[in-house]
Scaffold this motif. Structure first.
Motif, PDB file in Angstrom:
ATOM      1  N   GLN A  18       0.671  -1.266  -0.230  1.00 41.17           N
ATOM      2  CA  GLN A  18      -0.204   0.209  -0.078  1.00 41.17           C
ATOM      3  C   GLN A  18       0.980   1.407   0.059  1.00 41.17           C
ATOM      4  OE1 GLN A  18      -3.120  -0.756  -0.635  1.00 41.17           O
ATOM      5  NE2 GLN A  18      -2.838  -2.839  -0.264  1.00 41.17           N
ATOM      6  N   THR A  19       1.921   1.129   0.315  1.00 43.86           N
ATOM      7  CA  THR A  19       3.228   2.305   0.481  1.00 43.86           C
ATOM      8  C   THR A  19       4.236   1.996  -0.750  1.00 43.86           C
ATOM      9  OG1 THR A  19       4.390   1.172   1.967  1.00 43.86           O
ATOM     10  CG2 THR A  19       2.703   2.827   2.582  1.00 43.86           C
ATOM     11  N   ASP A  20       4.620   3.273  -1.260  1.00 41.65           N
ATOM     12  CA  ASP A  20       5.687   2.986  -2.300  1.00 41.65           C
ATOM     13  C   ASP A  20       7.138   2.912  -1.474  1.00 41.65           C
ATOM     14  OD1 ASP A  20       6.561   5.605  -1.456  1.00 41.65           O
ATOM     15  OD2 ASP A  20       5.617   6.808  -2.945  1.00 41.65           O
ATOM     16  N   ASP A  21       8.222   2.861  -2.384  1.00 38.45           N
ATOM     17  CA  ASP A  21       9.426   2.918  -1.777  1.00 38.45           C
ATOM     18  C   ASP A  21       9.987   3.870  -0.996  1.00 38.45           C
ATOM     19  OD1 ASP A  21       9.907   0.396  -3.154  1.00 38.45           O
ATOM     20  OD2 ASP A  21      11.028   1.366  -4.913  1.00 38.45           O
ATOM     21  N   THR A  22       9.420   4.923  -1.024  1.00 39.67           N
ATOM     22  CA  THR A  22       9.821   6.108   0.033  1.00 39.67           C
ATOM     23  C   THR A  22       8.896   6.020   1.202  1.00 39.67           C
ATOM     24  OG1 THR A  22       8.302   7.689  -1.089  1.00 39.67           O
ATOM     25  CG2 THR A  22      10.291   7.727  -2.181  1.00 39.67           C
ATOM     26  N   GLY A  23       7.813   4.960   1.289  1.00 38.74           N
ATOM     27  CA  GLY A  23       7.022   5.114   2.299  1.00 38.74           C
ATOM     28  C   GLY A  23       5.807   5.871   2.460  1.00 38.74           C
ATOM     29  N   ARG A  24       5.496   6.497   1.301  1.00 35.78           N
ATOM     30  CA  ARG A  24       3.976   7.026   1.003  1.00 35.78           C
ATOM     31  C   ARG A  24       3.176   6.148   0.487  1.00 35.78           C
ATOM     32  NH1 ARG A  24       6.231  12.674  -1.468  1.00 35.78           N
ATOM     33  NH2 ARG A  24       7.073  13.397   0.171  1.00 35.78           N
ATOM     34  N   LYS A  25       1.786   6.591   0.830  1.00 38.13           N
ATOM     35  CA  LYS A  25       0.599   5.949   0.432  1.00 38.13           C
ATOM     36  C   LYS A  25       0.604   5.862  -1.119  1.00 38.13           C
ATOM     37  CE  LYS A  25      -3.548   4.163   1.272  1.00 38.13           C
ATOM     38  NZ  LYS A  25      -3.866   2.930   0.556  1.00 38.13           N
ATOM     39  N   ARG A  26       0.371   4.725  -1.691  1.00 35.65           N
ATOM     40  CA  ARG A  26       0.024   4.982  -3.109  1.00 35.65           C
ATOM     41  C   ARG A  26      -0.995   5.635  -3.629  1.00 35.65           C
ATOM     42  NH1 ARG A  26       3.889   1.613  -5.809  1.00 35.65           N
ATOM     43  NH2 ARG A  26       4.745  -0.092  -4.465  1.00 35.65           N
ATOM     44  N   LYS A  27      -1.074   6.173  -4.828  1.00 35.85           N
ATOM     45  CA  LYS A  27      -2.164   6.670  -4.932  1.00 35.85           C
ATOM     46  C   LYS A  27      -3.091   6.017  -6.146  1.00 35.85           C
ATOM     47  CE  LYS A  27      -0.861  11.214  -4.007  1.00 35.85           C
ATOM     48  NZ  LYS A  27      -0.304  12.704  -4.206  1.00 35.85           N
ATOM     49  N   LEU A  28      -4.233   5.799  -6.023  1.00 30.00           N
ATOM     50  CA  LEU A  28      -4.919   4.905  -7.078  1.00 30.00           C
ATOM     51  C   LEU A  28      -5.992   5.624  -7.946  1.00 30.00           C
ATOM     52  CD1 LEU A  28      -5.379   1.868  -4.275  1.00 30.00           C
ATOM     53  CD2 LEU A  28      -3.464   2.228  -5.781  1.00 30.00           C
ATOM     54  N   ASP A  29      -6.331   4.783  -9.001  1.00 23.67           N
ATOM     55  CA  ASP A  29      -7.355   5.502  -9.898  1.00 23.67           C
ATOM     56  C   ASP A  29      -8.755   5.061  -9.272  1.00 23.67           C
ATOM     57  OD1 ASP A  29      -5.393   6.614 -11.521  1.00 23.67           O
ATOM     58  OD2 ASP A  29      -5.278   4.688 -12.678  1.00 23.67           O
ATOM     59  N   ARG A  30      -9.768   5.605  -9.806  1.00 21.80           N
ATOM     60  CA  ARG A  30     -11.011   5.341  -9.574  1.00 21.80           C
ATOM     61  C   ARG A  30     -11.482   5.406  -8.041  1.00 21.80           C
ATOM     62  NH1 ARG A  30      -9.725   0.708 -11.446  1.00 21.80           N
ATOM     63  NH2 ARG A  30      -8.468   0.921 -13.366  1.00 21.80           N
ATOM     64  N   GLY A  31     -10.969   5.964  -7.331  1.00 23.32           N
ATOM     65  CA  GLY A  31     -11.314   6.098  -5.908  1.00 23.32           C
ATOM     66  C   GLY A  31     -10.966   4.921  -5.136  1.00 23.32           C
ATOM     67  N   GLN A  32     -10.343   4.359  -5.682  1.00 19.62           N
ATOM     68  CA  GLN A  32      -9.774   2.892  -4.765  1.00 19.62           C
ATOM     69  C   GLN A  32      -9.143   3.367  -3.638  1.00 19.62           C
ATOM     70  OE1 GLN A  32      -7.627   0.845  -7.861  1.00 19.62           O
ATOM     71  NE2 GLN A  32      -8.556  -0.955  -7.404  1.00 19.62           N
ATOM     72  N   LYS A  33      -9.463   2.661  -2.278  1.00 15.67           N
ATOM     73  CA  LYS A  33      -8.733   2.955  -1.281  1.00 15.67           C
ATOM     74  C   LYS A  33      -7.394   2.313  -1.120  1.00 15.67           C
ATOM     75  CE  LYS A  33      -9.395   3.193   3.735  1.00 15.67           C
ATOM     76  NZ  LYS A  33     -10.206   3.081   4.840  1.00 15.67           N
ATOM     77  N   ASP A  34      -7.518   0.794  -1.408  1.00 14.25           N
ATOM     78  CA  ASP A  34      -6.188   0.015  -1.137  1.00 14.25           C
ATOM     79  C   ASP A  34      -6.048  -0.921  -2.420  1.00 14.25           C
ATOM     80  OD1 ASP A  34      -5.450   0.947   1.363  1.00 14.25           O
ATOM     81  OD2 ASP A  34      -6.750  -0.588   2.332  1.00 14.25           O
ATOM     82  N   ILE A  35      -4.879  -1.350  -2.584  1.00 15.72           N
ATOM     83  CA  ILE A  35      -4.627  -2.286  -3.590  1.00 15.72           C
ATOM     84  C   ILE A  35      -4.980  -3.583  -3.074  1.00 15.72           C
ATOM     85  CG2 ILE A  35      -2.810  -3.605  -5.192  1.00 15.72           C
ATOM     86  CD1 ILE A  35      -1.357  -0.748  -4.533  1.00 15.72           C
ATOM     87  N   ASP A  36      -5.769  -4.429  -3.969  1.00 15.33           N
ATOM     88  CA  ASP A  36      -6.310  -5.604  -3.556  1.00 15.33           C
ATOM     89  C   ASP A  36      -5.462  -6.640  -4.425  1.00 15.33           C
ATOM     90  OD1 ASP A  36      -7.345  -8.108  -3.343  1.00 15.33           O
ATOM     91  OD2 ASP A  36      -9.343  -7.739  -4.222  1.00 15.33           O
TER      92      ASP A  36
END
Length: 99
Positions: A18-36
């Motif tokens: 859910q976070t990228d290599d820098t530790g930040r929350k990943r931004k997703l398309d279509r209003g998704q909250k988390d990556i499944d």
């Protein structure tokens, strides 16, 4: 030289992606909250692990056996990224078998 890779256990894989290599929350398309993770594209790679039976002997047999590795390609707003899921796939299969 390859860039450093984060490592973590298969038990924390779903939360770690859910976070990228820098530790930040990943931004997703279509209003998704988390990556499944289960919805990411599954890809496999077969490698071989080999061992020389008696390395001190010149013509010693080489023994090899296959090692299956699994990866998932997921998507965030920056593009796609891949994560190895070999242990996670095994855990998911055993969870389904016991359900």
């Amino acid at each position: 030289m390859t860039p450093p890779c984060r490592t973590f256990t298969s038990a924390t894989l779903e939360s770690e992606i859910q976070t990228d290599d820098t530790g930040r929350k990943r931004k997703l398309d279509r209003g998704q909250k988390d990556i499944d993770l289960s919805q990411c594209v599954l890809m496999g790679m077969l490698q071989y692990e080999c061992k020389i039976d008696e390395p001190e002997k010149r013509n010693s047999p080489v023994l090899c056996w296959p090692v299956q590795r699994w990866f998932r390609r997921c998507q965030d707003k920056k593009g796609s990224f891949m994560v190895e899921t070999t242990d996670w796939e095994k855990r998911s299969q055993s969870d389904e078998a016991t359900a």
